[in-house]
Design a protein around this motif. Structure first.
Motif, PDB file in Angstrom:
ATOM      1  N   HIS A   1      18.480  56.010  65.300  1.00 43.23           N
ATOM      2  CA  HIS A   1      18.514  54.671  64.726  1.00 43.23           C
ATOM      3  C   HIS A   1      19.870  54.001  64.885  1.00 43.23           C
ATOM      4  N   LEU A   2      20.843  54.678  65.431  1.00 47.66           N
ATOM      5  CA  LEU A   2      22.142  54.052  65.630  1.00 47.66           C
ATOM      6  C   LEU A   2      22.155  53.290  66.953  1.00 47.66           C
ATOM      7  N   PRO A   3      22.490  51.976  66.914  1.00 42.34           N
ATOM      8  CA  PRO A   3      22.428  51.182  68.134  1.00 42.34           C
ATOM      9  C   PRO A   3      23.374  51.685  69.216  1.00 42.34           C
ATOM     10  N   SER A   4      24.463  52.339  68.844  1.00 42.11           N
ATOM     11  CA  SER A   4      25.401  52.821  69.846  1.00 42.11           C
ATOM     12  C   SER A   4      24.804  53.930  70.701  1.00 42.11           C
ATOM     13  N   GLN A   5      23.675  54.465  70.268  1.00 39.99           N
ATOM     14  CA  GLN A   5      23.045  55.543  71.023  1.00 39.99           C
ATOM     15  C   GLN A   5      21.844  55.049  71.817  1.00 39.99           C
ATOM     16  N   GLY A   6      21.737  53.749  71.959  1.00 38.85           N
ATOM     17  CA  GLY A   6      20.737  53.196  72.854  1.00 38.85           C
ATOM     18  C   GLY A   6      19.368  52.945  72.254  1.00 38.85           C
ATOM     19  N   ALA A   7      19.110  53.320  71.028  1.00 39.94           N
ATOM     20  CA  ALA A   7      17.805  53.060  70.425  1.00 39.94           C
ATOM     21  C   ALA A   7      17.842  51.716  69.720  1.00 39.94           C
ATOM     22  N   GLU A   8      16.719  51.021  69.723  1.00 36.51           N
ATOM     23  CA  GLU A   8      16.648  49.733  69.044  1.00 36.51           C
ATOM     24  C   GLU A   8      16.496  49.940  67.547  1.00 36.51           C
ATOM     25  N   LEU A   9      17.069  49.018  66.768  1.00 35.23           N
ATOM     26  CA  LEU A   9      16.890  49.050  65.327  1.00 35.23           C
ATOM     27  C   LEU A   9      15.501  48.578  64.986  1.00 35.23           C
ATOM     28  N   GLY A  10      14.976  49.047  63.885  1.00 34.70           N
ATOM     29  CA  GLY A  10      13.665  48.595  63.439  1.00 34.70           C
ATOM     30  C   GLY A  10      12.875  49.754  62.878  1.00 34.70           C
ATOM     31  N   THR A  11      11.923  49.396  62.022  1.00 32.02           N
ATOM     32  CA  THR A  11      11.128  50.438  61.385  1.00 32.02           C
ATOM     33  C   THR A  11       9.682  50.390  61.825  1.00 32.02           C
ATOM     34  N   ALA A  12       9.336  49.425  62.660  1.00 31.62           N
ATOM     35  CA  ALA A  12       7.945  49.290  63.083  1.00 31.62           C
ATOM     36  C   ALA A  12       7.573  50.411  64.045  1.00 31.62           C
ATOM     37  N   ALA A  13       6.355  50.885  63.906  1.00 31.00           N
ATOM     38  CA  ALA A  13       5.858  51.907  64.821  1.00 31.00           C
ATOM     39  C   ALA A  13       5.662  51.270  66.192  1.00 31.00           C
ATOM     40  N   PRO A  14       5.820  52.041  67.256  1.00 30.55           N
ATOM     41  CA  PRO A  14       5.605  51.467  68.587  1.00 30.55           C
ATOM     42  C   PRO A  14       4.157  51.034  68.759  1.00 30.55           C
ATOM     43  N   PHE A  15       3.964  50.023  69.569  1.00 32.04           N
ATOM     44  CA  PHE A  15       2.621  49.505  69.839  1.00 32.04           C
ATOM     45  C   PHE A  15       1.944  50.403  70.863  1.00 32.04           C
ATOM     46  N   VAL A  16       0.833  50.981  70.477  1.00 34.55           N
ATOM     47  CA  VAL A  16       0.028  51.799  71.381  1.00 34.55           C
ATOM     48  C   VAL A  16      -1.331  51.115  71.488  1.00 34.55           C
TER      49      VAL A  16
END
Length: 148
Positions: free
Chosen positions: A8-23
């Motif tokens: 969850h840290l933006p410096s590690q390349g992941a986007e912020l947010g709590t929504a589940a990915p859209f499948v």
């Protein structure tokens, strides 16, 4: 520290947010960012009928197209609001500091769901709404007089 990466840290390349990915599932509407946001109905899933990608078709019919199997270019298409109604038992409030009013409403979506919200109006918008609702009440009263 565990030494694990924290996604969850933006410096590690992941986007912020709590929504589940859209499948996407069969029949879902999806907007395809690789096709300028073109909207399609999911007609084939990856792994189904030896498909290696998602297949989408325009809602009204037409030629199908493919999207990556990871769904990275697909986003959900939210249901559209059809109308809003006043919430019963809730009064409008006026914020003198902000010089705006707030009217509690319920939004109705085309899929039948609802969600509570507020109609926020500036002083000028409140005056315009007053003029318009007064005109509607006059029309209503005249219609009642015609029925008598």
């Amino acid at each position: 520290m565990t030494g694990r990466r924290t996604p969850h840290l933006p410096s590690q390349g992941a986007e912020l947010g709590t929504a589940a990915p859209f499948v996407p599932r069969l029949g879902d509407l999806a907007a395809d960012t690789a096709r300028s946001g073109r909207i399609g109905v999911v007609v084939t899933l990856p792994g189904e009928d030896s498909a290696t990608t998602y297949h989408l078709r325009p809602p009204g019919g037409g030629p199908a197209w493919s999207a990556p199997a990871d769904g990275s270019t697909l986003h959900p298409v939210p249901a559209q609001i059809t109308h809003a109604t006043l919430l019963p038992g809730r009064d409008a409030v006026y914020d003198q500091r902000a010089r705006q009013g707030s009217v509690p409403v319920e939004f109705h979506f085309e899929d039948g769901s609802t969600r509570e919200g507020s109609l926020v109006l500036t002083s000028a918008e409140l005056e315009r709404l007053y003029t318009q609702t007064s005109r509607l009440l006059d029309i209503h009263e005249n219609a009642l007089g015609d029925d008598a």
